[in-house]
Scaffold this active site. Structure first.
Site, PDB file in Angstrom:
ATOM      1  CE  LYS A 256      -2.051   2.919   1.904  1.00 28.64           C
ATOM      2  NZ  LYS A 256      -1.831   4.331   1.477  1.00 28.64           N
TER       3      LYS A 256
ATOM      4  CD  GLU B  10      12.709   0.704  10.345  1.00 31.78           C
ATOM      5  OE1 GLU B  10      13.205   1.728  10.853  1.00 31.78           O
ATOM      6  OE2 GLU B  10      13.131  -0.435  10.573  1.00 31.78           O
TER       7      GLU B  10
ATOM      8  CB  CYS C 268      12.855   9.061   8.619  1.00 31.38           C
ATOM      9  SG  CYS C 268      13.814   7.883   7.651  1.00 31.38           S
TER      10      CYS C 268
ATOM     11  CD  GLU D 253       9.151  12.957  11.867  1.00 27.43           C
ATOM     12  OE1 GLU D 253       7.985  12.529  11.960  1.00 27.43           O
ATOM     13  OE2 GLU D 253      10.056  12.330  11.310  1.00 27.43           O
TER      14      GLU D 253
HETATM   15  P1  NAD Z   1       1.930   8.321   7.452  1.00 24.47           P
HETATM   16  O1  NAD Z   1       2.083   7.561   8.710  1.00 24.47           O
HETATM   17  O2  NAD Z   1       0.885   9.363   7.380  1.00 24.47           O
HETATM   18  O3  NAD Z   1       1.607   7.342   6.234  1.00 24.47           O
HETATM   19  C1  NAD Z   1       2.477   6.276   5.874  1.00 24.47           C
HETATM   20  C2  NAD Z   1       1.670   5.214   5.141  1.00 24.47           C
HETATM   21  O4  NAD Z   1       0.733   4.634   6.043  1.00 24.47           O
HETATM   22  C3  NAD Z   1       0.852   5.743   3.965  1.00 24.47           C
HETATM   23  O5  NAD Z   1       0.858   4.785   2.924  1.00 24.47           O
HETATM   24  C4  NAD Z   1      -0.537   5.878   4.569  1.00 24.47           C
HETATM   25  O6  NAD Z   1      -1.565   5.805   3.622  1.00 24.47           O
HETATM   26  C5  NAD Z   1      -0.561   4.675   5.497  1.00 24.47           C
HETATM   27  N1  NAD Z   1      -1.519   4.749   6.596  1.00 24.47           N
HETATM   28  C6  NAD Z   1      -1.987   5.854   7.236  1.00 24.47           C
HETATM   29  N2  NAD Z   1      -2.852   5.483   8.198  1.00 24.47           N
HETATM   30  C7  NAD Z   1      -2.927   4.133   8.191  1.00 24.47           C
HETATM   31  C8  NAD Z   1      -3.632   3.163   8.960  1.00 24.47           C
HETATM   32  N3  NAD Z   1      -4.460   3.507   9.946  1.00 24.47           N
HETATM   33  N4  NAD Z   1      -3.441   1.857   8.682  1.00 24.47           N
HETATM   34  C9  NAD Z   1      -2.588   1.480   7.711  1.00 24.47           C
HETATM   35  N5  NAD Z   1      -1.904   2.349   6.931  1.00 24.47           N
HETATM   36  C10 NAD Z   1      -2.067   3.658   7.184  1.00 24.47           C
HETATM   37  O7  NAD Z   1       3.364   8.913   7.129  1.00 24.47           O
HETATM   38  P2  NAD Z   1       3.753   9.894   5.929  1.00 24.47           P
HETATM   39  O8  NAD Z   1       3.243  11.258   6.258  1.00 24.47           O
HETATM   40  O9  NAD Z   1       3.400   9.266   4.636  1.00 24.47           O
HETATM   41  O10 NAD Z   1       5.358   9.877   6.034  1.00 24.47           O
HETATM   42  C11 NAD Z   1       6.092  10.720   6.863  1.00 24.47           C
HETATM   43  C12 NAD Z   1       6.505  10.000   8.128  1.00 24.47           C
HETATM   44  O11 NAD Z   1       7.228   8.822   7.800  1.00 24.47           O
HETATM   45  C13 NAD Z   1       7.448  10.814   8.995  1.00 24.47           C
HETATM   46  O12 NAD Z   1       7.059  10.687  10.335  1.00 24.47           O
HETATM   47  C14 NAD Z   1       8.798  10.156   8.773  1.00 24.47           C
HETATM   48  O13 NAD Z   1       9.729  10.298   9.819  1.00 24.47           O
HETATM   49  C15 NAD Z   1       8.406   8.735   8.590  1.00 24.47           C
HETATM   50  N6  NAD Z   1       9.440   7.990   7.880  1.00 24.47           N
HETATM   51  C16 NAD Z   1      10.187   7.082   8.592  1.00 24.47           C
HETATM   52  C17 NAD Z   1      11.205   6.378   7.953  1.00 24.47           C
HETATM   53  C18 NAD Z   1      12.054   5.368   8.699  1.00 24.47           C
HETATM   54  O14 NAD Z   1      12.719   4.580   8.054  1.00 24.47           O
HETATM   55  N7  NAD Z   1      12.041   5.352  10.017  1.00 24.47           N
HETATM   56  C19 NAD Z   1      11.449   6.604   6.593  1.00 24.47           C
HETATM   57  C20 NAD Z   1      10.676   7.532   5.918  1.00 24.47           C
HETATM   58  C21 NAD Z   1       9.664   8.226   6.569  1.00 24.47           C
END
Ligand code: NAD
Length: 485
Positions: free
Chosen positions: A176, A251, A285, A387
């Site tokens: 997804k 992550e 991140c 963040e």
């Molecule tokens: P997000 O959590 O909003 O979304 C990430 C993914 O999860 C998307 O595909 C979204 O549609 C899905 N999602 C959202 N709610 C969900 C639910 N209830 N159930 C299942 N899936 C769901 O994050 P974002 O805004 O897309 O990305 C930014 C965040 O990602 C930042 O906090 C960043 O630090 C983090 N990030 C972490 C890493 C790492 O390796 N630790 C790498 C990249 C980004």
């Protein structure tokens, strides 16, 4: 008017619209215009994808590892052949500079596929001999159909980072991708079909997190969830997965310290700190968003860092000379501007930026924010704890390693840290004392795909990378063959 591009699900080897016909707009961050639409998946689309993945699983798990490796290699070769097309859509979809997509996102996606193709043929398990009593060995069997959920900041890079080890280990996948940036995933789905991956082995369901994502993590046909995204979403997914004991890799977010000691190579430290702060507009991140600098060099560091901002000014992402592009969405731009207001309200001194930027011409409606630097905020300020995930950094001074560690560890997050220092004893002490999953000494974001990747505290649970990822997607079972007494 040009016809809109359409991104569809990839389910059971076919490109499909949503069963209920739902679609979402896809925006181009650099212009603010809508350039495409993506299928908005629901429960029935997820059901179809999970069913396809489970049907495909027995044959894929039984496929010899070198054949799985060959198919992943072919997929890598197709991405490499279509390198420019992938880089162009990644840049258009995310607002990141085309130069960054060419230098980092697409090469890294290819490297992920190649690395795990090789891992498939190299993965081995342990045996423990008990002398005359017999022998134990560990059988590592692929888990089944797994969910891979990825964010918008490095769309193809992080999608391949998950699906490649899952497929290499013999799992089938329902991925997804982020609804904000679906373009490169759509193209990868088509590439997978061209590469000859059997139908149902790699399924992609687009759509919103609260609907498609939630339906996927709740689905009883899914054996494990590999998630990268925000800490808040990770917490919600963990709450769903815990009662059914579903295997989880999380992550999550970061608020990474970038520590510079007085004996460091100052030019290298400043150059790297700028890249750590502003690469991908601060939307990685791993970005270093808390600059923590030893007081004897604080003034010199500040002066050079602020002078270096000239190289990090917003520009049209399609211009190969641009180093700094647009934020991913209007909502995210507004969230970042809200954090800038908060930093002011908390009493921060604004040293640079602090505002949205309007470019001329085609990018006039784009979501640009100037690289922003605040000073004068302590470790308890929300600006130093939350963040922001944008081009906003703070500068703090310290005296000696104890204070450096206290400031660096004053965070609920624990993903990565950078330390610039020449004294090897201080380097070791910092490396051991920092509460982060990754410590870079005299560098930032130098990645070796064999190393464990992940965070401590609220930055996640589990590790990706190398054999850790292969282990995650397999079930270790102990087989004991005894000798008859
Ligand atoms: P997000 O959590 O909003 O979304 C990430 C993914 O999860 C998307 O595909 C979204 O549609 C899905 N999602 C959202 N709610 C969900 C639910 N209830 N159930 C299942 N899936 C769901 O994050 P974002 O805004 O897309 O990305 C930014 C965040 O990602 C930042 O906090 C960043 O630090 C983090 N990030 C972490 C890493 C790492 O390796 N630790 C790498 C990249 C980004």
């Amino acid at each position: 008017m040009a016809e809109r591009v359409r991104f569809l699900h990839c389910i059971d080897g076919e490109r499909r619209p949503s069963i209920d016909g739902g679609v979402l707009d896809v925006a181009e961050p650099a212009t603010g215009g809508i350039w495409a639409e993506v299928a908005d998946g629901g429960t029935r689309d997820v059901d179809a994808a999970v069913a396809a993945a489970n049907r495909a699983f027995p044959a894929w798990a039984a496929t010899p590892a070198d054949e799985r490796a060959r198919l992943l290699e072919r997929l890598a070769a197709i991405v490499e052949r279509d390198f420019e097309a992938f880089a162009a859509i990644e840049s258009r979809d995310t607002g990141k500079p085309i130069a960054l997509a060419r230098r980092v996102d697409i090469p890294r996606a290819i490297a992920n596929l190649r690395f795990f193709a090789a891992a498939a043929t190299q993965f081995a398990s342990e045996s423990h001999a008990m002398g005359p009593r017999g022998i134990n060995y560990t059988l590592r069997q692929p888990l089944g159909a797994v969910a891979c959920i990825s964010p918008w900041n490095l769309p193809l890079y992080l999608l391949t980072w998950k699906i490649a080890p899952a497929l290499a280990a013999g799992c089938t996948v329902v991925a997804k991708p982020s609804e904000v940036t679906p373009a490169s995933a759509d193209r990868l789905g088509r590439a997978a079909t061209e590469a000859g991956l059997p139908a149902g082995v790699l399924n992609l369901v687009h759509g919103r997190g609260a609907t498609a994502g939630q339906a996927l993590v709740e689905h009883p046909g899914i054996r494990a969830i590999s998630f990268t995204g925000s800490t808040a979403t990770g917490r919600a997914i963990a709450a769903t997965a815990a009662p059914v004991f579903r295997k989880l890799s999380l992550e999550l977010g970061g608020k990474n310290p970038f520590v510079v000691f007085a004996d460091a190579d100052l030019d290298a430290a400043v150059r790297t700190a700028l890249a750590a702060a502003f690469t991908n507009q601060g939307q990685i991140c791993l970005c270093g968003s808390r600059l923590i600098v030893e007081r004897p060099i604080l003034a010199a560091f500040r002066e050079r860092f602020l002078a270096g901002l000239a190289d990090w000014q917003p520009g049209d992402p399609v211009d190969p000379a641009s180093r700094f592009g647009a934020l991913v969405s209007a909502a995210h731009r507004d969230k970042v501007l809200g954090h800038i207001d908060l930093a002011r309200d908390e009493g921060g001194t604004l040293l640079a930026g602090g505002h949205a930027v309007r470019l001329d011409g085609r990018c006039a409606g784009g979501w640009f924010v100037a690289p922003t630097v605040f000073e004068g905020l302590g470790p308890d300020a929300r600006t130093n704890r939350e963040e922001i995930f944008g081009p906003v950094v703070t500068l703090q001074g310290f005296d000696g390693p104890d204070e450096a560690l206290a400031l660096a560890n004053a965070s609920d997050y624990g993903l990565a840290a950078s330390v610039f220092v020449r004294d090897i004893d201080v380097a070791r002490r910092m490396a051991e004392g920092l509460e982060t999953g990754i410590v870079w000494i005299n560098c930032w974001m130098q990645r070796d795909l064999r190393t464990p990747f992940g965070g401590m505290k609220q930055s996640g649970v589990g590790r990706e990378g190398g054999l850790e990822a292969m282990r995650f997607f397999t079930e270790p079972r102990n087989i004991c063959i005894g000798s008859p007494a």
